[in-house]
Design an enzyme around this catalytic site. Structure first.
Site, PDB file in Angstrom:
ATOM      1  N   HIS A   8       0.951  -1.052  -0.198  1.00 41.63           N
ATOM      2  CA  HIS A   8       0.003  -0.021   0.022  1.00 41.63           C
ATOM      3  C   HIS A   8       0.776   1.264   0.148  1.00 41.63           C
ATOM      4  O   HIS A   8       2.165   1.204   0.252  1.00 41.63           O
ATOM      5  CB  HIS A   8      -0.972   0.079   1.162  1.00 41.63           C
ATOM      6  CG  HIS A   8       0.017   0.089   2.480  1.00 41.63           C
ATOM      7  ND1 HIS A   8       0.434   1.209   3.018  1.00 41.63           N
ATOM      8  CD2 HIS A   8       0.151  -1.031   3.333  1.00 41.63           C
ATOM      9  CE1 HIS A   8       1.027   0.855   4.345  1.00 41.63           C
ATOM     10  NE2 HIS A   8       0.943  -0.566   4.443  1.00 41.63           N
ATOM     11  N   GLU A  81      -2.300  -7.225   7.398  1.00 41.97           N
ATOM     12  CA  GLU A  81      -1.210  -7.175   7.861  1.00 41.97           C
ATOM     13  C   GLU A  81      -0.854  -8.216   9.355  1.00 41.97           C
ATOM     14  O   GLU A  81      -1.935  -8.378   9.754  1.00 41.97           O
ATOM     15  CB  GLU A  81      -0.615  -5.810   8.346  1.00 41.97           C
ATOM     16  CG  GLU A  81       0.718  -5.559   8.966  1.00 41.97           C
ATOM     17  CD  GLU A  81       1.939  -5.917   8.066  1.00 41.97           C
ATOM     18  OE1 GLU A  81       2.160  -6.778   7.627  1.00 41.97           O
ATOM     19  OE2 GLU A  81       2.702  -5.055   7.687  1.00 41.97           O
TER      20      GLU A  81
END
Length: 230
Positions: A8, A81
């Site tokens: 990202h 994550e």
């Protein structure tokens, strides 16, 4: 099949060099620009879909790419994550100075789990299960984009290059990519090979194989923590 695993864009915690783990932090202004630039760099055509973690920073980055490529955007929870537990929010450099042994374990020992968090093995297995489901759903695709997070991408890269001492293990940067080739064996087992990492995403978009030999690893082995290379 070419799979581009994209990290990202930047968040305020990235900019401040703080652990963010599963804290749901959105892109900052620089991160938005990074995500837009990465999306524009991807050549249209041949993309089946964009998949992402549902966390804001990954989903925002993926949305720009899906709009650019005019393909569906699917969110998968297990692409999140790694959970960093008590480390979440701490300043990385300061933590490395005050507790270098724990920092080293976090970065190099996949069996280590921070208090209240996930071990590297658990996070990698979770991520690889999600990746396996993506490959199964898009088995005939030419190209796929998967937007995820630096921690899980580095855990995957470390497993795939464990025997390639001639290659660096660079930390993948924001809006940088891992380039994977994926294929199915005669026994219908999905396997992947890492062509390059910390790369510009447009460098990964081609479906040509890298000139250097690549080593394929069964995804089932990564999920089970035991790695077999062929």
């Amino acid at each position: 099949m070419r799979v581009v695993l994209l990290r990202h864009g930047e968040t305020d915690r990235n900019a401040a060099d703080r652990f963010q783990g599963q804290a749901d932090i959105p892109l900052n202004d620089d991160g938005v620009r990074q995500a837009q630039r990465a999306a524009r760099s991807l050549p249209p055509g041949g993309w089946a879909a964009v998949y992402s973690s549902p966390m804001a920073r990954a989903a925002q980055t993926a949305a720009y790419a899906a709009g650019r490529l005019d393909v569906p955007h699917h969110r998968i929870d297990d692409l999140r994550e790694r959970h960093l537990g008590g480390l979440d929010g701490l300043h990385r450099a300061e933590f490395a100075r005050t507790d270098p042994q724990t920092m080293a374990r976090l970065l190099t020992d996949p069996g280590y789990a921070p208090p209240g968090g996930e071990s590297g093995h658990a996070a990698r297995a979770r991520f690889c299960r999600a990746l396996h489901s993506v490959l199964t759903a898009e088995r005939t695709a030419e190209r796929l984009l998967v937007v995820a997070h630096g921690g899980v991408l580095n855990l995957l890269a470390a497993a795939l290059v464990a025997t390639r001492d001639d290659e660096p293990r660079a930390m993948v940067g924001t809006c940088r990519a891992l380039c994977l080739d994926a294929e199915w064996t005669a026994r219908s087992r999905a396997r992947i090979a890492l062509g390059r990492w910390n790369a510009d995403p447009r460098e990964c978009a081609g479906t040509d194989r890298p000139s250097a030999p690549v080593t394929f690893v069964d995804l089932d082995d990564l999920i089970a923590k035991e790695v077999t290379r062929t």
